[in-house]
Design an enzyme around this catalytic site. Structure first.
Site, PDB file in Angstrom:
ATOM      1  N   ARG A   1     -23.432  21.333 -12.881  1.00 55.40           N
ATOM      2  CA  ARG A   1     -22.768  20.419 -11.962  1.00 55.40           C
ATOM      3  C   ARG A   1     -23.425  20.481 -10.595  1.00 55.40           C
ATOM      4  O   ARG A   1     -24.108  21.433 -10.256  1.00 55.40           O
ATOM      5  CB  ARG A   1     -21.268  20.695 -11.873  1.00 55.40           C
ATOM      6  CG  ARG A   1     -20.895  22.055 -11.347  1.00 55.40           C
ATOM      7  CD  ARG A   1     -19.460  22.403 -11.706  1.00 55.40           C
ATOM      8  NE  ARG A   1     -18.496  21.567 -11.030  1.00 55.40           N
ATOM      9  CZ  ARG A   1     -17.577  20.824 -11.649  1.00 55.40           C
ATOM     10  NH1 ARG A   1     -17.513  20.792 -12.948  1.00 55.40           N
ATOM     11  NH2 ARG A   1     -16.717  20.108 -10.973  1.00 55.40           N
TER      12      ARG A   1
ATOM     13  N   GLU B   1     -11.112  11.727 -15.178  1.00 55.03           N
ATOM     14  CA  GLU B   1      -9.664  11.747 -15.249  1.00 55.03           C
ATOM     15  C   GLU B   1      -9.155  11.036 -14.003  1.00 55.03           C
ATOM     16  O   GLU B   1      -9.545  11.410 -12.891  1.00 55.03           O
ATOM     17  CB  GLU B   1      -9.131  13.183 -15.288  1.00 55.03           C
ATOM     18  CG  GLU B   1      -7.634  13.164 -15.500  1.00 55.03           C
ATOM     19  CD  GLU B   1      -6.947  14.516 -15.392  1.00 55.03           C
ATOM     20  OE1 GLU B   1      -7.629  15.557 -15.295  1.00 55.03           O
ATOM     21  OE2 GLU B   1      -5.698  14.502 -15.390  1.00 55.03           O
TER      22      GLU B   1
ATOM     23  N   LYS C   1     -11.415  17.880  -7.139  1.00 54.14           N
ATOM     24  CA  LYS C   1     -10.436  16.859  -6.777  1.00 54.14           C
ATOM     25  C   LYS C   1      -9.157  17.502  -6.246  1.00 54.14           C
ATOM     26  O   LYS C   1      -8.515  16.945  -5.377  1.00 54.14           O
ATOM     27  CB  LYS C   1     -10.145  15.974  -7.977  1.00 54.14           C
ATOM     28  CG  LYS C   1     -11.221  14.921  -8.175  1.00 54.14           C
ATOM     29  CD  LYS C   1     -10.880  13.981  -9.313  1.00 54.14           C
ATOM     30  CE  LYS C   1     -11.234  14.597 -10.630  1.00 54.14           C
ATOM     31  NZ  LYS C   1     -11.129  13.689 -11.763  1.00 54.14           N
TER      32      LYS C   1
END
Ligand code: ATP
Ligand code: MG
Length: 562
Positions: free
Chosen positions: A262, A37, A272
């Site tokens: 992850r 994104e 982020k």
């Protein structure tokens, strides 16, 4: 799993699944995607996903798309898109002509939503966000149907069109899939597909007054692009039934979603949102601050693409979340730079040395090997003069036993230079040494004695008249604790920022060859560590960032633990 370089030798579970899918004929090719994104810069966690997706495509002669998953107008921008592209290319991967934007599919997604409504599988709901949450139930309690669930197809079509036309307030209505409010999987309890949001999008401008939700968009885009294996992180495991429901219900081509753990790293944060907080609160100088775990930050810190690919390959992929030691990332960098970085001499804390028996104006150009690990790296010339600088802590007036550096009456080797012996020194009013006076032995040129006489210490040095001034930035961990994301009740992760994460040395001196360094050039400063030229440097004053020290704390702790 074991590996020695960039190639994984034993197969991970994802590649095993792919092998099975190819063998069974479920798919006849491999097509992956990396779907960021554009709401921030990529970090080292994304590098794991990039290496995995592009790496798999390469291994199977397949393809990997780059797709901007841009469904949130409030936080996305072209700056982020450009940075993402730049980072991926820098890492060494290529999406060729397959850069896609989820936002390019808004019209197609809208039509599919209309199709769902017509199938009686979606409805416009007027509950507030709080009510939707309340109605959803919990893990132990089933949810309740929305009172708007039984609206007619005609009413839903009419309202959905009005939503699109901007006739309703932001957040006042949503389109929801009609699945099952009693499903044990909360994601299946009539999830939201669209929200009203009259915001400007960085690509579609003010065209849209409604925006599609992630789950709805992501799976559809995977399907449109003909992705075979949609590789994502573990938190999407519970979303897989929804991913499949959408595609199955609409009769669309179905990729296989596969989840992996992850990457988490000690002493840093990796969301982020948190990285943006660091930037906005000026805890760092920007997304590319060399202390940031972003790819731009790591690059500026001196990390090479090969070291990051090697790191991602060595950590492997699994189904279990874990935390990787930051020191392991540094280990991978050291491994690469040891092979590739030229050795140079720079003095970070200069102390003047005057060689009393060396001719005043003589400049001798000494041969120096660029990299003992690389026979092809060649040699260069370093000027030797009467006045030099050595490292302040390479001299002691009154040294303890086993101090093999310079002290009154003691002889040492100057690397690639001569043997020098301390005959005197000068101090200032406070007793601080300001100059060391030495004699040199002309029969030791190159740093080797013709009579076979040995010295125990070897120092690096720089010519006082020929050396150049440089600024050196010593970086340390950005956070004081290994898990800064774990905070107490009245704490924020920013409370744990290391106040000493940067130390600037503005009066360092380096051999003249460093004047030619370009931003991004890596070096080993002899005895000091690996450094990289920074973009802040000027011709008058080059700037170097310490990438990593020479000492390998990771390998040491590993051998201790064995
Ligand atoms: P963040 O929480 O940092 O914002 P994200 O998942 O929201 O991460 P995206 O831009 O959606 O960020 O991520 C793009 C891809 O990178 C996704 O497929 C995601 O699963 C993967 N990814 C993100 N963070 C990690 C990580 N720490 N380790 C491995 N893969 C990751
Ligand atoms: Mg995400």
């Amino acid at each position: 799993m074991s590996d020695t370089g960039n190639e994984i030798q034993s197969k991970d579970f994802i590649r095993t699944i792919i092998d099975e899918d190819l063998a069974s004929g479920r798919y006849d090719k491999v097509h992956t995607r990396f779907p960021p994104e554009p709401n921030g810069y990529l970090h080292i966690g994304h590098a794991k996903a990039i290496c995995l997706n592009f790496g798999i495509a390469k291994d199977y002669n397949g393809m990997c798309n780059l797709r901007m998953d841009d469904t949130n107008p409030a936080k996305e921008s072209m700056e982020y898109v450009e940075a993402i592209k730049d980072n991926i290319r820098w890492l060494g991967f290529d999406w060729e002509d397959r850069l896609y934007f989820a936002s390019d599919n808004y019209e197609k997604l809208y039509e599919l939503a209309v199709k769902l409504i017509k199938m009686g599988k979606a409805f416009v709901c007027d509950l507030t966000a709080d009510q939707i949450r309340e109605y959803r139930g919990t893990l132990t309690e089933p949810g309740k149907n929305s009172p708007f669930r039984e609206r007619t197809v005609e009413e839903n079509l009419d309202l959905f069109e009005k939503m699109r036309n901007g006739e309703f307030e932001d957040g006042s209505r949503v389109l929801r899939a009609k699945i099952d409010m009693t499903s044990p999987n909360l994601n299946m309890r009539d999830p939201v597909l669209y929200r009203v949001l009259r915001a400007n999008h960085y690509r579609t401008g003010d065209k849209w007054k409604i925006y599609p939700m992630y789950d709805w968009t992501h799976g559809s885009c995977d399907s449109f692009e003909g992705i075979t294996h949609s590789i994502c992180t573990l938190e999407f495991e519970d979303h897989r039934p929804l991913y499949e429901w959408f595609l199955q219900t609409l009769g669309l081509y179905m990729p296989r979603q596969v989840e992996f753990a992850r990457l988490n790293l000690t002493y840093t944060v990796m969301s982020k949102r948190k990285l943006l907080t660091l930037v906005n609160e000026k805890a760092v100088t920007g997304w590319d601050d060399p202390r940031m775990p972003t790819l731009s930050g790591l690059r500026r810190r001196g990390f090479t693409p090969a070291s990051i690919r090697d790191f991602c390959s060595r950590i492997g992929v699994s189904k279990v979340n874990s935390v990787v030691d930051y020191a392991f990332l540094e280990f991978c960098l050291r491994e690469d730079l040891n092979k590739t970085a030229n050795r140079v001499m720079a003095v970070l804390d200069p102390l003047k040395v005057v060689i009393e028996n060396y001719p005043d104006d003589l400049v001798e150009y000494m041969d120096a090997e660029n990299n003992p690990e690389d026979p092809n790296a060649g040699t260069r010339k370093i000027p030797f003069t009467k006045e030099l600088f050595i490292e302040r802590d390479d001299f002691m007036i009154d040294p303890p036993k086993k101090y093999f550096r310079l002290s009154p009456g003691k002889e040492i080797r100057l690397k690639n230079g001569y043997y020098i012996k301390c005959v005197d020194y000068k101090t200032d009013a406070d007793g601080k040494v300001v100059e060391v006076i030495c004699s040199y032995d002309p029969a030791t040129k190159g740093g080797w004695s013709e009579d076979g006489r040995m010295v125990k210490g070897t120092s690096h040095w720089v010519s006082a008249s020929k050396g150049i001034k440089i600024e050196v930035r010593l970086y340390d961990k950005l956070f004081l604790k290994p898990d800064p994301e774990v905070v107490g009740e009245n704490e924020r992760f920013t409370d744990f920022i290391n106040p000493d994460s940067i130390k600037i040395l503005s009066d360092c001196i380096a051999e003249p060859s460093l004047a030619e360094a370009k931003a991004g050039d890596n070096f080993q400063f002899l005895r000091q560590g690996y450094f990289v030229a920074d973009k802040d440097g000027t011709k008058e004053k080059p700037v170097f960032n310490r990438s990593v020290g020479l000492k390998d704390s990771w390998a040491k702790t590993q051998s201790k633990n064995q």
